[in-house]
Design a protein around this motif. Structure first.
Motif, PDB file in Angstrom:
ATOM      1  N   GLY A   1       2.672  -4.711   8.554  1.00 26.08           N
ATOM      2  CA  GLY A   1       1.669  -3.981   7.994  1.00 26.08           C
ATOM      3  C   GLY A   1       1.812  -3.611   6.441  1.00 26.08           C
ATOM      4  O   GLY A   1       2.540  -4.585   5.738  1.00 26.08           O
ATOM      5  N   GLY A   2       1.304  -2.779   5.879  1.00 22.71           N
ATOM      6  CA  GLY A   2       1.034  -2.434   4.576  1.00 22.71           C
ATOM      7  C   GLY A   2       1.812  -1.214   4.140  1.00 22.71           C
ATOM      8  O   GLY A   2       2.007  -0.389   4.908  1.00 22.71           O
ATOM      9  N   PHE A   3       2.398  -1.217   2.913  1.00 27.89           N
ATOM     10  CA  PHE A   3       3.405  -0.312   2.496  1.00 27.89           C
ATOM     11  C   PHE A   3       3.103  -0.054   0.952  1.00 27.89           C
ATOM     12  O   PHE A   3       2.936  -0.837   0.144  1.00 27.89           O
ATOM     13  CB  PHE A   3       4.871  -0.519   2.560  1.00 27.89           C
ATOM     14  N   THR A   4       3.108   1.417   0.511  1.00 22.10           N
ATOM     15  CA  THR A   4       2.912   1.971  -0.864  1.00 22.10           C
ATOM     16  C   THR A   4       4.032   3.009  -0.871  1.00 22.10           C
ATOM     17  O   THR A   4       4.102   3.935   0.017  1.00 22.10           O
ATOM     18  CB  THR A   4       1.611   2.136  -1.023  1.00 22.10           C
TER      19      THR A   4
ATOM     20  N   VAL B   1       2.266   7.176 -10.957  1.00 23.37           N
ATOM     21  CA  VAL B   1       3.036   7.494  -9.885  1.00 23.37           C
ATOM     22  C   VAL B   1       3.332   6.306  -8.987  1.00 23.37           C
ATOM     23  O   VAL B   1       4.029   6.510  -8.053  1.00 23.37           O
ATOM     24  CB  VAL B   1       2.210   8.388  -9.016  1.00 23.37           C
ATOM     25  N   TYR B   2       3.074   4.969  -9.363  1.00 22.64           N
ATOM     26  CA  TYR B   2       3.169   3.726  -8.682  1.00 22.64           C
ATOM     27  C   TYR B   2       4.655   3.513  -8.696  1.00 22.64           C
ATOM     28  O   TYR B   2       5.317   3.466  -9.651  1.00 22.64           O
ATOM     29  CB  TYR B   2       2.481   2.736  -9.292  1.00 22.64           C
TER      30      TYR B   2
ATOM     31  N   TYR C   1       7.113   8.939  -1.887  1.00 24.38           N
ATOM     32  CA  TYR C   1       6.744   8.882  -0.656  1.00 24.38           C
ATOM     33  C   TYR C   1       6.326   7.571  -0.207  1.00 24.38           C
ATOM     34  O   TYR C   1       5.739   6.857  -0.941  1.00 24.38           O
ATOM     35  CB  TYR C   1       5.513   9.892  -0.882  1.00 24.38           C
ATOM     36  N   LEU C   2       6.368   7.451   1.253  1.00 21.71           N
ATOM     37  CA  LEU C   2       5.861   6.032   1.756  1.00 21.71           C
ATOM     38  C   LEU C   2       4.736   6.353   2.504  1.00 21.71           C
ATOM     39  O   LEU C   2       4.373   7.191   3.411  1.00 21.71           O
ATOM     40  CB  LEU C   2       6.934   5.757   2.651  1.00 21.71           C
TER      41      LEU C   2
ATOM     42  N   ILE D   1      -4.608   1.306  -5.834  1.00 20.46           N
ATOM     43  CA  ILE D   1      -3.165   1.033  -6.263  1.00 20.46           C
ATOM     44  C   ILE D   1      -3.245   0.940  -7.812  1.00 20.46           C
ATOM     45  O   ILE D   1      -2.355   1.484  -8.364  1.00 20.46           O
ATOM     46  CB  ILE D   1      -2.749  -0.391  -5.586  1.00 20.46           C
ATOM     47  N   GLN D   2      -4.260   0.285  -8.399  1.00 16.32           N
ATOM     48  CA  GLN D   2      -4.511   0.336  -9.651  1.00 16.32           C
ATOM     49  C   GLN D   2      -4.562   1.730 -10.513  1.00 16.32           C
ATOM     50  O   GLN D   2      -3.962   2.061 -11.346  1.00 16.32           O
ATOM     51  CB  GLN D   2      -5.729  -0.522 -10.230  1.00 16.32           C
TER      52      GLN D   2
END
Length: 113
Positions: free
Chosen positions: A74-77, A39-40, A4-5, A31-32
């Motif tokens: 922007g930011g993405f995970t 799941v990271y 998933y993004l 994030i940690q």
């Protein structure tokens, strides 16, 4: 499991400069937690100081991205999760930490990649 993004454009972050350090700390803490949960996949932001280039099939390089598309910033995970519900839960945690809404998308699985 699907990947998933979770993302947001730069313009979505309407945080006073005085709060940016706290936002960064809170976002890094989430994030940690994703890393500890196993799941990271990856996370980061687009470097907006480096201009994009558009590379054609024949190798011609043009400055700038697609002229008709909005800028990508922007930011993405990216997280690998067993369900959309879990992805929504992580997106909510990131939204709270970043102080802005997060867009959630699922990557289409390509068995050849």
């Amino acid at each position: 499991m699907a990947k998933y993004l979770i993302s947001f454009p730069s313009a979505a972050m309407k945080v006073p400069d005085s709060e940016m350090e706290t936002v960064g700390r809170d976002a890094h803490a989430v994030i940690q937690e994703t890393k500890e949960a196993g799941v990271y996949v990856f996370a980061g932001g687009i470097d907006e100081t480096a201009a994009p280039v558009l590379v054609s099939a024949n190798g011609v390089v043009a400055e700038g991205g697609y002229p008709w598309a909005p800028p990508l910033n922007g930011g993405f995970t990216v997280l690998e999760l067993p369900s959309r519900e879990e992805a929504i839960a992580w997106a909510a945690r990131l939204a709270k930490a970043c102080r802005c809404e997060q867009e959630l998308r699922v990557f289409w699985f390509d068995p050849e990649s």
